[in-house]
Design a protein around this motif. Structure first.
Motif, PDB file in Angstrom:
ATOM      1  N   LEU A   1      -3.232   2.952  -8.446  1.00  0.00           N
ATOM      2  CA  LEU A   1      -3.352   2.395  -9.801  1.00  0.00           C
ATOM      3  C   LEU A   1      -1.994   1.941 -10.333  1.00  0.00           C
ATOM      4  CD1 LEU A   1      -5.790   5.039 -11.347  1.00  0.00           C
ATOM      5  CD2 LEU A   1      -6.359   2.728 -10.576  1.00  0.00           C
ATOM      6  N   MET A   2      -1.082   1.625  -9.428  1.00  0.00           N
ATOM      7  CA  MET A   2       0.279   1.303  -9.827  1.00  0.00           C
ATOM      8  C   MET A   2       0.336   0.098 -10.778  1.00  0.00           C
ATOM      9  SD  MET A   2       3.482   2.055  -9.714  1.00  0.00           S
ATOM     10  CE  MET A   2       3.619   3.207  -8.335  1.00  0.00           C
ATOM     11  N   VAL A   3      -0.416  -0.944 -10.458  1.00  0.00           N
ATOM     12  CA  VAL A   3      -0.391  -2.142 -11.298  1.00  0.00           C
ATOM     13  C   VAL A   3      -0.877  -1.823 -12.710  1.00  0.00           C
ATOM     14  CG1 VAL A   3      -1.380  -4.452 -11.643  1.00  0.00           C
ATOM     15  CG2 VAL A   3      -0.638  -3.735  -9.364  1.00  0.00           C
ATOM     16  N   VAL A   4      -1.938  -1.050 -12.793  1.00  0.00           N
ATOM     17  CA  VAL A   4      -2.503  -0.688 -14.100  1.00  0.00           C
ATOM     18  C   VAL A   4      -1.519   0.163 -14.896  1.00  0.00           C
ATOM     19  CG1 VAL A   4      -4.352   0.544 -15.287  1.00  0.00           C
ATOM     20  CG2 VAL A   4      -4.859  -0.824 -13.245  1.00  0.00           C
ATOM     21  N   TYR A   5      -0.925   1.151 -14.238  1.00  0.00           N
ATOM     22  CA  TYR A   5       0.042   2.021 -14.911  1.00  0.00           C
ATOM     23  C   TYR A   5       1.278   1.245 -15.363  1.00  0.00           C
ATOM     24  CZ  TYR A   5      -2.098   6.626 -14.269  1.00  0.00           C
ATOM     25  OH  TYR A   5      -2.912   7.724 -14.372  1.00  0.00           O
ATOM     26  N   GLN A   6       1.764   0.374 -14.474  1.00  0.00           N
ATOM     27  CA  GLN A   6       2.944  -0.410 -14.821  1.00  0.00           C
ATOM     28  C   GLN A   6       2.677  -1.278 -16.048  1.00  0.00           C
ATOM     29  OE1 GLN A   6       6.014  -0.421 -13.943  1.00  0.00           O
ATOM     30  NE2 GLN A   6       6.130   0.605 -11.979  1.00  0.00           N
ATOM     31  N   TYR A   7       1.548  -1.939 -16.039  1.00  0.00           N
ATOM     32  CA  TYR A   7       1.221  -2.808 -17.173  1.00  0.00           C
ATOM     33  C   TYR A   7       1.035  -1.997 -18.456  1.00  0.00           C
ATOM     34  CZ  TYR A   7      -1.277  -5.785 -20.383  1.00  0.00           C
ATOM     35  OH  TYR A   7      -1.655  -6.465 -21.519  1.00  0.00           O
TER      36      TYR A   7
ATOM     37  N   THR B   1       0.827  -1.211   0.000  1.00  0.00           N
ATOM     38  CA  THR B   1       0.000   0.000   0.000  1.00  0.00           C
ATOM     39  C   THR B   1       0.860   1.258   0.000  1.00  0.00           C
ATOM     40  OG1 THR B   1      -0.112  -0.087   2.423  1.00  0.00           O
ATOM     41  CG2 THR B   1      -1.920  -1.129   1.198  1.00  0.00           C
ATOM     42  N   THR B   2       2.180   1.097  -0.033  1.00  0.00           N
ATOM     43  CA  THR B   2       3.088   2.251  -0.045  1.00  0.00           C
ATOM     44  C   THR B   2       4.023   2.178  -1.256  1.00  0.00           C
ATOM     45  OG1 THR B   2       4.671   1.070   1.364  1.00  0.00           O
ATOM     46  CG2 THR B   2       3.047   2.453   2.464  1.00  0.00           C
ATOM     47  N   ARG B   3       4.593   3.314  -1.595  1.00  0.00           N
ATOM     48  CA  ARG B   3       5.431   3.421  -2.780  1.00  0.00           C
ATOM     49  C   ARG B   3       6.853   2.895  -2.564  1.00  0.00           C
ATOM     50  NH1 ARG B   3       4.481   6.423  -7.109  1.00  0.00           N
ATOM     51  NH2 ARG B   3       2.915   7.654  -5.988  1.00  0.00           N
ATOM     52  N   GLU B   4       7.401   3.077  -1.360  1.00  0.00           N
ATOM     53  CA  GLU B   4       8.817   2.791  -1.121  1.00  0.00           C
ATOM     54  C   GLU B   4       9.233   1.360  -1.496  1.00  0.00           C
ATOM     55  OE1 GLU B   4       6.858   4.398   0.900  1.00  0.00           O
ATOM     56  OE2 GLU B   4       7.756   6.407   0.972  1.00  0.00           O
TER      57      GLU B   4
ATOM     58  N   PRO C   1      10.178   1.507 -16.361  1.00  0.00           N
ATOM     59  CA  PRO C   1       9.270   1.132 -15.262  1.00  0.00           C
ATOM     60  C   PRO C   1       9.676   1.716 -13.912  1.00  0.00           C
ATOM     61  CG  PRO C   1      10.595  -0.751 -15.986  1.00  0.00           C
ATOM     62  CD  PRO C   1      10.780   0.318 -17.004  1.00  0.00           C
ATOM     63  N   LEU C   2      10.950   2.004 -13.731  1.00  0.00           N
ATOM     64  CA  LEU C   2      11.375   2.657 -12.486  1.00  0.00           C
ATOM     65  C   LEU C   2      10.747   4.042 -12.378  1.00  0.00           C
ATOM     66  CD1 LEU C   2      13.051   2.961  -9.923  1.00  0.00           C
ATOM     67  CD2 LEU C   2      15.000   3.632 -11.348  1.00  0.00           C
ATOM     68  N   LEU C   3      10.736   4.778 -13.467  1.00  0.00           N
ATOM     69  CA  LEU C   3      10.108   6.103 -13.476  1.00  0.00           C
ATOM     70  C   LEU C   3       8.609   6.002 -13.206  1.00  0.00           C
ATOM     71  CD1 LEU C   3      11.945   7.754 -16.518  1.00  0.00           C
ATOM     72  CD2 LEU C   3      12.264   8.264 -14.081  1.00  0.00           C
ATOM     73  N   VAL C   4       7.978   4.977 -13.751  1.00  0.00           N
ATOM     74  CA  VAL C   4       6.556   4.762 -13.479  1.00  0.00           C
ATOM     75  C   VAL C   4       6.349   4.479 -11.993  1.00  0.00           C
ATOM     76  CG1 VAL C   4       4.554   3.309 -13.973  1.00  0.00           C
ATOM     77  CG2 VAL C   4       6.120   3.924 -15.817  1.00  0.00           C
ATOM     78  N   SER C   5       7.248   3.710 -11.397  1.00  0.00           N
ATOM     79  CA  SER C   5       7.148   3.403  -9.961  1.00  0.00           C
ATOM     80  C   SER C   5       7.223   4.662  -9.113  1.00  0.00           C
ATOM     81  CB  SER C   5       8.282   2.455  -9.545  1.00  0.00           C
ATOM     82  OG  SER C   5       8.193   1.236 -10.217  1.00  0.00           O
ATOM     83  N   ILE C   6       8.016   5.623  -9.572  1.00  0.00           N
ATOM     84  CA  ILE C   6       8.209   6.860  -8.808  1.00  0.00           C
ATOM     85  C   ILE C   6       7.039   7.824  -8.951  1.00  0.00           C
ATOM     86  CG2 ILE C   6       9.658   8.927  -8.601  1.00  0.00           C
ATOM     87  CD1 ILE C   6      12.037   7.168  -9.467  1.00  0.00           C
ATOM     88  N   PHE C   7       6.461   7.898 -10.163  1.00  0.00           N
ATOM     89  CA  PHE C   7       5.499   8.957 -10.437  1.00  0.00           C
ATOM     90  C   PHE C   7       4.046   8.502 -10.572  1.00  0.00           C
ATOM     91  CE2 PHE C   7       9.547  10.634 -12.153  1.00  0.00           C
ATOM     92  CZ  PHE C   7       9.634  11.778 -11.371  1.00  0.00           C
ATOM     93  N   ALA C   8       3.787   7.232 -10.800  1.00  0.00           N
ATOM     94  CA  ALA C   8       2.406   6.777 -11.006  1.00  0.00           C
ATOM     95  C   ALA C   8       1.626   6.781  -9.701  1.00  0.00           C
ATOM     96  CB  ALA C   8       2.405   5.368 -11.607  1.00  0.00           C
ATOM     97  N   PRO C   9       0.317   6.992  -9.745  1.00  0.00           N
ATOM     98  CA  PRO C   9      -0.519   6.934  -8.530  1.00  0.00           C
ATOM     99  C   PRO C   9      -0.420   5.554  -7.885  1.00  0.00           C
ATOM    100  CG  PRO C   9      -1.732   7.883 -10.372  1.00  0.00           C
ATOM    101  CD  PRO C   9      -0.468   7.329 -10.945  1.00  0.00           C
ATOM    102  N   ILE C  10      -0.237   5.502  -6.584  1.00  0.00           N
ATOM    103  CA  ILE C  10      -0.010   4.235  -5.890  1.00  0.00           C
ATOM    104  C   ILE C  10      -1.209   3.301  -6.007  1.00  0.00           C
ATOM    105  CG2 ILE C  10      -0.837   5.108  -3.668  1.00  0.00           C
ATOM    106  CD1 ILE C  10       2.083   2.657  -4.267  1.00  0.00           C
TER     107      ILE C  10
END
Length: 229
Positions: A171-177, A40-43, A160-169
């Motif tokens: 919706l992270m799975v959706v953004y990553q995919y 549930t967290t970004r780190e 994908p590292l940049l997506v991990s940093i900036f995408a909404p947590i």
């Protein structure tokens, strides 16, 4: 008169670069998705992406260097043995070369003439190319393959590292995919252009297998169901 454009001379570094870029995108994204599915967290997601990027780049470089070095060792061994045969049994090697040309369609006399002339010019080179299938274009280059693989993995993994940093947590799975499919498609298009192959086929192939890999990784994260805080 313009020379024809061929793609075989790119096969060594292109294979390593395509493999590295696709693996960088796919493995880093899969790690991020797997952690995001259980977090549930970004780190933790960013940490997993960074660790995967560093470890993956080093692993790809080492793996490429070792595997291509093994290929190079085999080529050197074959060339050394062939050199001894050319020096010790030149008549037998000449006939062997002529037989190769006969099997390619030349008549017996012409095949022998070609073998004699090529042997006089560069006996070992003729046997390397026509008997062993080794030439300067396809010859194994371990360091080139290692550097191309590591550099392309880093480039692919940074996305994908940049997506991990900036995408909404949330919706992270959706953004990553979603972004990974775009990145993989772009990688396939670039590789197909550079290698002169079918673009649509390359895109479909990488997107299908990429989706399968990411779905399996996401499933692992959801099945464990451990929420890191």
């Amino acid at each position: 008169m313009e020379s024809e454009e061929h793609y075989t001379n790119r096969s060594g570094w292109l294979r390593a670069a395509v493999l590295g870029a696709n693996d960088g995108i796919l493995s880093t994204t899969s790690l991020a998705i797997g952690i995001a599915a259980a977090s549930t967290t970004r780190e933790p997601i960013v940490l997993a992406a960074v660790a995967g990027l560093v470890a993956g780049a080093l692993s790809m470089a080492a793996g490429e260097y070792v595997s291509v070095s093994s290929q190079s060792d085999i080529e050197i061994s074959d060339l050394t043995r062939e050199k001894m045969e050319v020096e010790n049994t030149p008549d037998l090697e000449l006939k062997e070369l002529a037989n190769i040309y006969q099997h390619r369609g030349l008549d017996e006399n012409l095949a022998m003439q070609v073998a004699i002339q090529l042997t006089a010019h560069d006996a070992l080179g003729a046997h390397a190319k026509d008997e062993l299938g080794i030439n300067e274009i396809t010859q194994a280059k371990p360091m080139q393959a290692a550097l191309a693989s590591a550099a392309s993995f880093i480039i692919g993994g940074l996305l994908p590292l940049l997506v991990s940093i900036f995408a909404p947590i949330k919706l992270m799975v959706v953004y990553q995919y979603g972004f990974s499919i775009i990145f993989l498609a772009l990688s396939a298009i670039i590789a197909a252009k550079a290698g002169g192959s079918n673009i649509v086929k390359a895109v479909i192939r990488i997107c299908f297998w990429g989706t399968a890999a990411m779905l399996m990784t996401a499933a692992v994260g959801y099945l464990f169901g451990v929420k890191t805080t």
